[in-house]
Design an enzyme around this catalytic site. Sequence first.
Site, PDB file in Angstrom:
ATOM      1  N   CYS A   1       0.802  -1.656  -0.187  1.00 20.39           N
ATOM      2  CA  CYS A   1      -0.255   0.015  -0.219  1.00 20.39           C
ATOM      3  C   CYS A   1       0.830   0.950   0.042  1.00 20.39           C
ATOM      4  CB  CYS A   1      -1.155   0.263   1.512  1.00 20.39           C
ATOM      5  SG  CYS A   1      -2.332  -0.782   0.869  1.00 20.39           S
TER       6      CYS A   1
ATOM      7  N   PHE B   1     -10.723  -3.512   1.187  1.00 20.49           N
ATOM      8  CA  PHE B   1     -10.385  -3.200  -0.002  1.00 20.49           C
ATOM      9  C   PHE B   1     -10.423  -2.559  -1.932  1.00 20.49           C
ATOM     10  CE2 PHE B   1      -6.469  -5.515   2.211  1.00 20.49           C
ATOM     11  CZ  PHE B   1      -5.897  -3.796   2.243  1.00 20.49           C
TER      12      PHE B   1
ATOM     13  N   HIS C   1      -2.361   7.673   4.011  1.00 16.09           N
ATOM     14  CA  HIS C   1      -3.010   6.456   3.515  1.00 16.09           C
ATOM     15  C   HIS C   1      -4.500   6.133   4.328  1.00 16.09           C
ATOM     16  CE1 HIS C   1      -3.657   3.109   2.101  1.00 16.09           C
ATOM     17  NE2 HIS C   1      -2.966   1.804   2.331  1.00 16.09           N
TER      18      HIS C   1
ATOM     19  N   ASN D   1     -10.162   1.144   1.337  1.00 15.28           N
ATOM     20  CA  ASN D   1      -8.448   0.410   0.254  1.00 15.28           C
ATOM     21  C   ASN D   1      -7.486   0.547  -1.054  1.00 15.28           C
ATOM     22  OD1 ASN D   1      -5.847   0.278   0.583  1.00 15.28           O
ATOM     23  ND2 ASN D   1      -5.848  -0.300   2.418  1.00 15.28           N
TER      24      ASN D   1
HETATM   25  C1  LIG Z   1     -10.291  -5.457  11.306  1.00 18.80           C
HETATM   26  C2  LIG Z   1     -10.767  -3.837  12.308  1.00 18.80           C
HETATM   27  C3  LIG Z   1     -11.877  -3.420  10.795  1.00 18.80           C
HETATM   28  C4  LIG Z   1     -11.647  -4.586  13.204  1.00 18.80           C
HETATM   29  O1  LIG Z   1     -12.216  -3.048  14.366  1.00 18.80           O
HETATM   30  P1  LIG Z   1     -12.039  -3.381  15.873  1.00 18.80           P
HETATM   31  O2  LIG Z   1     -11.462  -3.752  15.554  1.00 18.80           O
HETATM   32  O3  LIG Z   1     -12.890  -1.849  16.018  1.00 18.80           O
HETATM   33  O4  LIG Z   1     -13.274  -4.625  15.790  1.00 18.80           O
HETATM   34  P2  LIG Z   1     -13.756  -4.999  17.127  1.00 18.80           P
HETATM   35  O5  LIG Z   1     -12.836  -5.145  18.415  1.00 18.80           O
HETATM   36  O6  LIG Z   1     -15.004  -4.888  16.825  1.00 18.80           O
HETATM   37  O7  LIG Z   1     -14.379  -6.580  16.329  1.00 18.80           O
HETATM   38  C5  LIG Z   1     -15.260  -6.883  15.085  1.00 18.80           C
HETATM   39  C6  LIG Z   1     -15.104  -8.298  15.129  1.00 18.80           C
HETATM   40  O8  LIG Z   1     -14.326  -8.584  14.292  1.00 18.80           O
HETATM   41  C7  LIG Z   1     -13.580  -9.532  14.780  1.00 18.80           C
HETATM   42  N1  LIG Z   1     -12.224  -9.264  14.738  1.00 18.80           N
HETATM   43  C8  LIG Z   1     -10.975  -8.035  15.073  1.00 18.80           C
HETATM   44  N2  LIG Z   1      -9.993  -8.722  15.147  1.00 18.80           N
HETATM   45  C9  LIG Z   1      -9.474  -9.849  15.016  1.00 18.80           C
HETATM   46  C10 LIG Z   1      -8.468 -10.890  14.856  1.00 18.80           C
HETATM   47  N3  LIG Z   1      -7.802 -10.118  14.331  1.00 18.80           N
HETATM   48  N4  LIG Z   1      -8.947 -12.134  14.009  1.00 18.80           N
HETATM   49  C11 LIG Z   1     -10.239 -12.044  14.151  1.00 18.80           C
HETATM   50  N5  LIG Z   1     -11.341 -11.472  14.690  1.00 18.80           N
HETATM   51  C12 LIG Z   1     -11.128 -10.345  14.553  1.00 18.80           C
HETATM   52  C13 LIG Z   1     -13.941  -9.402  16.736  1.00 18.80           C
HETATM   53  O9  LIG Z   1     -14.147 -10.327  17.418  1.00 18.80           O
HETATM   54  C14 LIG Z   1     -15.341  -8.975  16.020  1.00 18.80           C
HETATM   55  O10 LIG Z   1     -16.025 -10.120  16.020  1.00 18.80           O
HETATM   56  P3  LIG Z   1     -17.501 -10.427  16.295  1.00 18.80           P
HETATM   57  O11 LIG Z   1     -18.601  -9.533  15.379  1.00 18.80           O
HETATM   58  O12 LIG Z   1     -18.138 -11.192  15.409  1.00 18.80           O
HETATM   59  O13 LIG Z   1     -17.178  -9.917  18.007  1.00 18.80           O
HETATM   60  C15 LIG Z   1      -9.264  -2.639  12.405  1.00 18.80           C
HETATM   61  O14 LIG Z   1      -8.744  -3.559  13.508  1.00 18.80           O
HETATM   62  C16 LIG Z   1      -8.766  -2.373  11.531  1.00 18.80           C
HETATM   63  O15 LIG Z   1      -9.482  -1.548  10.309  1.00 18.80           O
HETATM   64  N6  LIG Z   1      -7.518  -2.662  12.007  1.00 18.80           N
HETATM   65  C17 LIG Z   1      -6.800  -2.359  10.594  1.00 18.80           C
HETATM   66  C18 LIG Z   1      -6.837  -3.215   9.178  1.00 18.80           C
HETATM   67  C19 LIG Z   1      -5.417  -2.853   9.014  1.00 18.80           C
HETATM   68  O16 LIG Z   1      -4.478  -3.518   8.806  1.00 18.80           O
HETATM   69  N7  LIG Z   1      -5.251  -2.050   7.372  1.00 18.80           N
HETATM   70  C20 LIG Z   1      -4.151  -1.985   6.683  1.00 18.80           C
HETATM   71  C21 LIG Z   1      -4.725  -2.474   5.405  1.00 18.80           C
HETATM   72  S1  LIG Z   1      -3.303  -2.713   4.158  1.00 18.80           S
HETATM   73  C22 LIG Z   1      -2.083  -1.522   4.010  1.00 18.80           C
HETATM   74  O17 LIG Z   1      -3.088  -0.098   4.032  1.00 18.80           O
HETATM   75  C23 LIG Z   1      -1.478  -1.532   3.675  1.00 18.80           C
HETATM   76  C24 LIG Z   1      -0.144  -2.052   2.696  1.00 18.80           C
HETATM   77  O18 LIG Z   1      -1.262  -3.408   2.500  1.00 18.80           O
HETATM   78  O19 LIG Z   1       0.416  -2.781   2.654  1.00 18.80           O
END
Ligand SMILES: CC(C)(COP(=O)(O)OP(=O)(O)OC[C@H]1O[C@@H](n2cnc3c(N)ncnc32)[C@H](O)[C@@H]1OP(=O)(O)O)[C@@H](O)C(=O)NCCC(=O)NCCSC(=O)CC(=O)O
Length: 442
Positions: A204, A255, A346, A379
């Site tokens: 990214c 994405f 980003h 994204n």
């Molecule tokens: C994934 C998320 C949206 C989850 O949001 P929250 O953490 O607020 O959510 P939450 O804790 O309320 O959880 C919502 C639901 O997801 C589940 N959950 C959350 N994280 C989890 C994990 N790691 N593994 C398993 N389950 C998971 C929870 O249990 C819950 O399930 P239930 O609903 O059953 O209770 C967030 O953590 C996030 O945006 N993280 C960053 C994403 C990221 O890394 N983006 C970069 C992309 S790569 C990039 O851009 C750069 C590149 O590629 O180079």
Amino acid sequence: MGSAPSPCNVRDICRAQAQRPDGPASVLAIGTANPPNCVLQQDLPDFYFRATNSDHLTALKDKFTRLCKACLLLHLSYTYDDLIFRRRSHILTRCMLHAAQKLGVQKRYLHHTEALLSAHPELLDRSSPSLDARLGIAKAAVPELAARACRAAIADWGRPAADVTHLVVTTNSGAHIPGVDFQLVPLLGLRPTVRRTMLYLNGCSAGAAALRLAKDLAEGARGARVLVVCAELTLLLFAAPQEGCFQTLVHQGLFGDGAGAVVVGADPVRPAERALFEIVSAAQTIVPGSEGAITMHLTERGYGGNISTRDVPVLIGGSVERCLSDAFGQLGGVAAEWNDLFWDVHPGSSAILDKVDAVLKLEPHKLAASRRVLSEYGNMFGATVIFVLDELRRRMESGEEEGAPEWGVMLAFGPGLTVETMVLHRSPAELQETGYASGLTA
Ligand SMILES: CC(C)(COP(=O)(O)OP(=O)(O)OC[C@H]1O[C@@H](n2cnc3c(N)ncnc32)[C@H](O)[C@@H]1OP(=O)(O)O)[C@@H](O)C(=O)NCCC(=O)NCCSC(=O)CC(=O)O
């Protein structure tokens, strides 16, 4: 046949050739493009589970719906402009943004349709090799998407395509030679002598990395005009849902597909050219201890690898202020209050933007351009920061960007965890032309 220069002349020859521009590399034009197939976040769970014959996985579909649904709440009740610009109250706005979003996406554009997926059953079967099919689709689709963004940038630039001296292309979606750079030469009518660089698999941060390279090229030779394009398809990430594989749900929900193109050059030639943003500095750093946070590699079934969704926002939050302080520290006289800058961050996800917001204590509207692009397009890997730049330009020119600061920052995050930090500046002449006064203490 010409005679070879004698060794004693080499320094003189190099000195004569090294005519560098006087000013910094600048963004002279921007263009973007997306595939026509638009999928609303509210329709995504049905689309995705139906297209993958997975409607029987009801618990997983409910989980995916929860991950996507909060955006629907936002979609139905408030737009970002309601939230950000009418500003019922900053605290309410911040609470709403936290409560109402997980991924932060309302819609995205996809090259793949249900028809394409049903024509390629290997894409739906996690046990079938599908890399050939994915690469075959990307081979045709990526140059076409990239060309549309480039044509938009060239039209914005106002000069002929033949005036492009360098081409920098980046994509995570493909692995061919000759590459997208080669295909773009006839598609755009570039000169066969255009100096091409093809960057594959930069995650990214690819768009910011390509701009950093373009800055060096543009500042290395007077008259250089560098066309940068970053084109991305999510098809290599596409996978059917599977119990226990949360990553797949995040990939599908977060994405989107798109391409962003920029013309970079120094010393704009008036009246055809103007500097939209001067690229003052460009730095890259590895976040210590982050090696496994974002990994990606090609497998027989498309991308493999890992995004540590819980760690990534934390790692970014822990490093971003130091990256910014280093970048501004190296500029000597420029002192920056974070709220006196314009921001192109980003939008890796809503959680990442929230973290940057919180660490830097930004006013709610500061990341509006990033949030809007995430909401409207998802994204799009490295292309996303180019869309945000275009959105910032649109806001500044329309007067939506309050105060329109002179100085700004582009921040991009990529594999390992890599942070690209670029200091941007809008020249006073351009600010006057668009009717804005200076906003930063410099
Ligand atoms: C994934 C998320 C949206 C989850 O949001 P929250 O953490 O607020 O959510 P939450 O804790 O309320 O959880 C919502 C639901 O997801 C589940 N959950 C959350 N994280 C989890 C994990 N790691 N593994 C398993 N389950 C998971 C929870 O249990 C819950 O399930 P239930 O609903 O059953 O209770 C967030 O953590 C996030 O945006 N993280 C960053 C994403 C990221 O890394 N983006 C970069 C992309 S790569 C990039 O851009 C750069 C590149 O590629 O180079």
